[in-house]
Design a protein around this motif. Sequence first.
Motif, PDB file in Angstrom:
ATOM      1  N   SER A  42       0.829  -1.210   0.000  1.00 60.74           N
ATOM      2  CA  SER A  42       0.000   0.000   0.000  1.00 60.74           C
ATOM      3  C   SER A  42       0.859   1.254   0.000  1.00 60.74           C
ATOM      4  O   SER A  42       0.585   2.213  -0.727  1.00 60.74           O
ATOM      5  N   HIS A  46       1.179   4.084  -2.783  1.00 64.13           N
ATOM      6  CA  HIS A  46       1.018   5.479  -2.360  1.00 64.13           C
ATOM      7  C   HIS A  46       2.146   6.356  -2.913  1.00 64.13           C
ATOM      8  O   HIS A  46       1.905   7.411  -3.508  1.00 64.13           O
ATOM      9  N   PHE A  92      -7.543   9.223  -4.786  1.00 66.09           N
ATOM     10  CA  PHE A  92      -8.709   8.502  -4.282  1.00 66.09           C
ATOM     11  C   PHE A  92      -8.858   7.136  -4.950  1.00 66.09           C
ATOM     12  O   PHE A  92      -8.965   6.103  -4.285  1.00 66.09           O
ATOM     13  N   ALA A  96      -5.999   5.247  -2.560  1.00 70.65           N
ATOM     14  CA  ALA A  96      -6.902   4.739  -1.521  1.00 70.65           C
ATOM     15  C   ALA A  96      -7.503   3.397  -1.928  1.00 70.65           C
ATOM     16  O   ALA A  96      -7.592   2.471  -1.114  1.00 70.65           O
ATOM     17  N   SER A  99      -4.938   0.489  -1.662  1.00 66.00           N
ATOM     18  CA  SER A  99      -4.579   0.251  -0.259  1.00 66.00           C
ATOM     19  C   SER A  99      -5.683  -0.513   0.467  1.00 66.00           C
ATOM     20  O   SER A  99      -5.415  -1.480   1.205  1.00 66.00           O
ATOM     21  N   GLY A 203      -5.412   3.527   3.450  1.00 68.37           N
ATOM     22  CA  GLY A 203      -6.346   3.845   2.375  1.00 68.37           C
ATOM     23  C   GLY A 203      -7.393   4.859   2.791  1.00 68.37           C
ATOM     24  O   GLY A 203      -7.754   5.754   2.020  1.00 68.37           O
ATOM     25  N   LEU A 206      -5.810   8.291   2.826  1.00 70.98           N
ATOM     26  CA  LEU A 206      -5.647   8.789   1.459  1.00 70.98           C
ATOM     27  C   LEU A 206      -6.984   9.250   0.875  1.00 70.98           C
ATOM     28  O   LEU A 206      -7.048  10.252   0.162  1.00 70.98           O
ATOM     29  N   ALA A 207      -8.052   8.522   1.174  1.00 70.44           N
ATOM     30  CA  ALA A 207      -9.374   8.909   0.684  1.00 70.44           C
ATOM     31  C   ALA A 207      -9.791  10.260   1.262  1.00 70.44           C
ATOM     32  O   ALA A 207     -10.361  11.108   0.560  1.00 70.44           O
TER      33      ALA A 207
END
Length: 320
Positions: A42, A46, A92, A96, A99, A203, A206-207
């Motif tokens: 992940s 990223h 997104f 995200a 992940s 995730g 990140l979202a």
Amino acid sequence: MSSRTGHIRENIVLYGALFANVAIAVAKFIAAGFTGSSSMVSEGVHSLVDSGNQILLLYGQARAKRAPDASHPFGYGRELYFWAFVVAILIFAVGAGVSIYEGWIHIAEPAPLRDPTANYIVLAVAACLEGTSWGIAVRAFNHERGAKSWWQSIRRSKDPAGFIVLFEDSAALIGLALAGVGVWASHRLGDPRIDGVASIAIGIILAAVAALLAREAKGLLIGESADPEIVGKIWRILDGHPAITAVNHVRTIHTAPDAVFVAVSADFADDLSMGDAETLIEEMETRMKAAVPELTSIYIRPEKREFAVHQSRPHDLDGG
């Protein structure tokens, strides 16, 4: 100083983040291959997404600097805002999404635990590189924000490149901490599913960052007014001239991070001749550009106060 050198210095935040993220992404994927850690996968995705984002922002900046033409008389400055919105979507959808997916897979089908030493080494190196990039972004952001608070500066910023890198690096540092905790806890408790939970947490962060960036980019893409300080300067210049009896409204919009279009409606003195009015408009434009260098296009319309008020809708606001 050559134009290339000047470009690199101008975008030192983006180039610094790009260099750090490419190196980190490679190291994370190598570590993930040796250890099978989902949180490291992940984190690698990223960093890879962040690298692509910096390239898109640099591309957007180059496209935004094109000269105005017949089809785009106000230039291409707002194209940067489009690419900033694309960056938010990528964070997104790819960052995200991958992940959370990787985390779910490792919770449903846990992989055997392996020696985590490589993960710890990569995380430590990544933290140093990301921390350096974050420090560069913070210094640049603090220089721009002046006395404003962080949130106020982000909301008022018209240059998405600076705060996007700042948000990405901040999310990256949090992600590294989560990945480290996930790897440590999974080995400490002998449960590889914990590593998957850490991946899902990365995730979710990140979202959240993507949603915030998309909101800011959307506002810039639709069109935002200049800062109140700029509007106030314009208003005072106009209102202070004896031949202008009333300023009806001052409306601005950013056509690029450092370019502003302003439309002014003002009531001129009744005894002002056409020739004097033209001279007055030229004088006002000169003074406004001297006071606010960001003004690239100025439109001043002589208009009676009563007519302007009648024509304006009830919710129209002066200064915006």
